[in-house]
Design a protein around this motif. Structure first.
Motif, PDB file in Angstrom:
ATOM      1  N   VAL A   1      37.551  75.205  -9.868  1.00 39.75           N
ATOM      2  CA  VAL A   1      38.715  75.175  -9.006  1.00 39.75           C
ATOM      3  C   VAL A   1      39.494  74.103  -9.975  1.00 39.75           C
ATOM      4  O   VAL A   1      39.283  73.280 -10.490  1.00 39.75           O
ATOM      5  CB  VAL A   1      38.386  74.407  -7.850  1.00 39.75           C
ATOM      6  CG1 VAL A   1      39.529  73.980  -6.908  1.00 39.75           C
ATOM      7  CG2 VAL A   1      37.435  75.311  -6.983  1.00 39.75           C
ATOM      8  N   PRO A   2      40.894  74.420  -9.911  1.00 36.23           N
ATOM      9  CA  PRO A   2      41.932  73.333 -10.822  1.00 36.23           C
ATOM     10  C   PRO A   2      41.778  71.948 -10.504  1.00 36.23           C
ATOM     11  O   PRO A   2      41.225  71.590  -9.149  1.00 36.23           O
ATOM     12  CB  PRO A   2      43.159  73.826 -10.118  1.00 36.23           C
ATOM     13  CG  PRO A   2      42.912  75.211  -9.877  1.00 36.23           C
ATOM     14  CD  PRO A   2      41.728  75.545  -9.322  1.00 36.23           C
ATOM     15  N   THR A   3      41.902  71.167 -11.342  1.00 28.38           N
ATOM     16  CA  THR A   3      41.642  69.727 -11.465  1.00 28.38           C
ATOM     17  C   THR A   3      41.976  69.075 -10.266  1.00 28.38           C
ATOM     18  O   THR A   3      41.279  68.073  -9.286  1.00 28.38           O
ATOM     19  CB  THR A   3      41.924  69.091 -12.710  1.00 28.38           C
ATOM     20  OG1 THR A   3      41.382  69.762 -13.784  1.00 28.38           O
ATOM     21  CG2 THR A   3      41.438  67.480 -12.575  1.00 28.38           C
ATOM     22  N   THR A   4      43.043  68.960  -9.939  1.00 21.61           N
ATOM     23  CA  THR A   4      43.807  68.204  -8.758  1.00 21.61           C
ATOM     24  C   THR A   4      43.336  68.953  -7.367  1.00 21.61           C
ATOM     25  O   THR A   4      42.972  67.799  -6.437  1.00 21.61           O
ATOM     26  CB  THR A   4      45.469  68.376  -8.918  1.00 21.61           C
ATOM     27  OG1 THR A   4      45.632  67.853 -10.111  1.00 21.61           O
ATOM     28  CG2 THR A   4      45.903  67.384  -7.498  1.00 21.61           C
ATOM     29  N   ARG A   5      43.254  70.072  -7.004  1.00 19.08           N
ATOM     30  CA  ARG A   5      42.482  70.575  -6.056  1.00 19.08           C
ATOM     31  C   ARG A   5      41.318  70.305  -5.938  1.00 19.08           C
ATOM     32  O   ARG A   5      40.597  69.840  -4.706  1.00 19.08           O
ATOM     33  CB  ARG A   5      42.909  72.058  -5.868  1.00 19.08           C
ATOM     34  CG  ARG A   5      44.027  72.447  -5.639  1.00 19.08           C
ATOM     35  CD  ARG A   5      44.508  73.960  -5.375  1.00 19.08           C
ATOM     36  NE  ARG A   5      45.292  73.991  -6.682  1.00 19.08           N
ATOM     37  CZ  ARG A   5      45.657  75.381  -7.150  1.00 19.08           C
ATOM     38  NH1 ARG A   5      45.269  76.500  -6.648  1.00 19.08           N
ATOM     39  NH2 ARG A   5      46.600  75.624  -8.173  1.00 19.08           N
ATOM     40  N   ARG A   6      40.338  70.241  -7.081  1.00 15.32           N
ATOM     41  CA  ARG A   6      39.017  69.887  -6.766  1.00 15.32           C
ATOM     42  C   ARG A   6      38.824  68.479  -6.538  1.00 15.32           C
ATOM     43  O   ARG A   6      37.880  68.275  -5.657  1.00 15.32           O
ATOM     44  CB  ARG A   6      38.186  70.106  -8.376  1.00 15.32           C
ATOM     45  CG  ARG A   6      36.988  69.599  -8.245  1.00 15.32           C
ATOM     46  CD  ARG A   6      36.076  70.228  -9.718  1.00 15.32           C
ATOM     47  NE  ARG A   6      36.512  69.694 -10.766  1.00 15.32           N
ATOM     48  CZ  ARG A   6      37.298  69.922 -11.618  1.00 15.32           C
ATOM     49  NH1 ARG A   6      37.930  71.236 -11.664  1.00 15.32           N
ATOM     50  NH2 ARG A   6      37.641  69.018 -12.832  1.00 15.32           N
TER      51      ARG A   6
END
Length: 228
Positions: free
Chosen positions: A15-20
């Motif tokens: 999952v992309p960093t910010t969403r993770r």
């Protein structure tokens, strides 16, 4: 598809960093408002709302509207079961540990457990396979294996056989320690297709990148007597 000893990126790490980071914050703190998440992660509220909207579109978060104390509704976000499944789970390790307490791979108790599992799977599959032609049974059994997490498909070979391929081992960590898992799988497929001969032609535990089974109609009784 990976073989024994290989590693794959954990689902959450994909999952992309910010969403993770947003998902982890909600996992740790429970349902949260966008402004709370923004403050915790040093992000803008607008940016957080944008990322939450993408997570919601992907089915990973959901929201409910609650009054903010001044009569205005605000969105409170929480993770969905789909998101929770991305977080690390150690079911396979736990199962392997528990099986080891029964005496390890050579234990008769472990053998019996896998036999019970095979009987349960066959009991569940039989109503879906009865009154079908062999070809229909092969297709339906492949669907059952796919539903069980084996990422299964089937192809018809030129000589009339079928090849069922499992592109994923749903119980890999257990199979690596207990070969009964593999023999149980082969036994299940054979018992589910009593009108066929089934041979395993590729095996993940032997270094192949899949497990595959070739299926052919069983010889008629008269054919068997000729062979004997």
């Amino acid at each position: 598809m990976t073989g024994p000893g290989s590693t794959t990126e954990p689902p959450l790490q994909a999952v992309p960093t910010t969403r993770r980071a947003l998902m982890v914050a909600i996992k740790r703190g429970g349902p949260r408002r966008a402004q709370d998440l923004a403050a915790e992660l040093s992000l803008t509220v607008a940016g957080v709302r944008q990322q939450l909207a993408r997570l919601e579109a992907d089915g990973l978060v959901t929201h409910q509207s609650e009054a903010d104390g001044r009569g205005r509704p605000t969105h409170v976000y929480e993770l969905t079961p789909l998101a929770d499944a991305l977080f690390p789970k150690r079911y396979g390790d736990l199962t392997t540990e528990l099986l080891s307490y029964l005496g390890g791979p050579g234990s008769e108790q472990v053998d019996e457990l896998f036999e019970q599992r095979g009987r349960r799977r066959l009991h569940d599959a039989e109503p879906r396979l009865e009154n079908l032609s062999l070809e229909e049974q092969v297709d339906e059994l492949t669907a059952i294996l796919d539903e069980d997490g084996y990422l299964a498909d089937v192809e018809r070979l030129e000589d009339g056989r079928w090849r069922i391929t499992e592109h994923n081992c749903a119980i890999l960590s257990v199979a690596q320690g207990f070969r009964q898992a593999c023999s149980s799988e082969l036994s299940f497929i054979r018992h589910a297709l009593p009108g066929a001969e089934v041979q395993r032609v590729a095996h993940l535990m032997d270094g192949a990148h899949v497990c595959a089974y070739e299926v052919r109609p069983a010889p008629r009784s008269s054919d068997r007597s000729d062979i004997g």
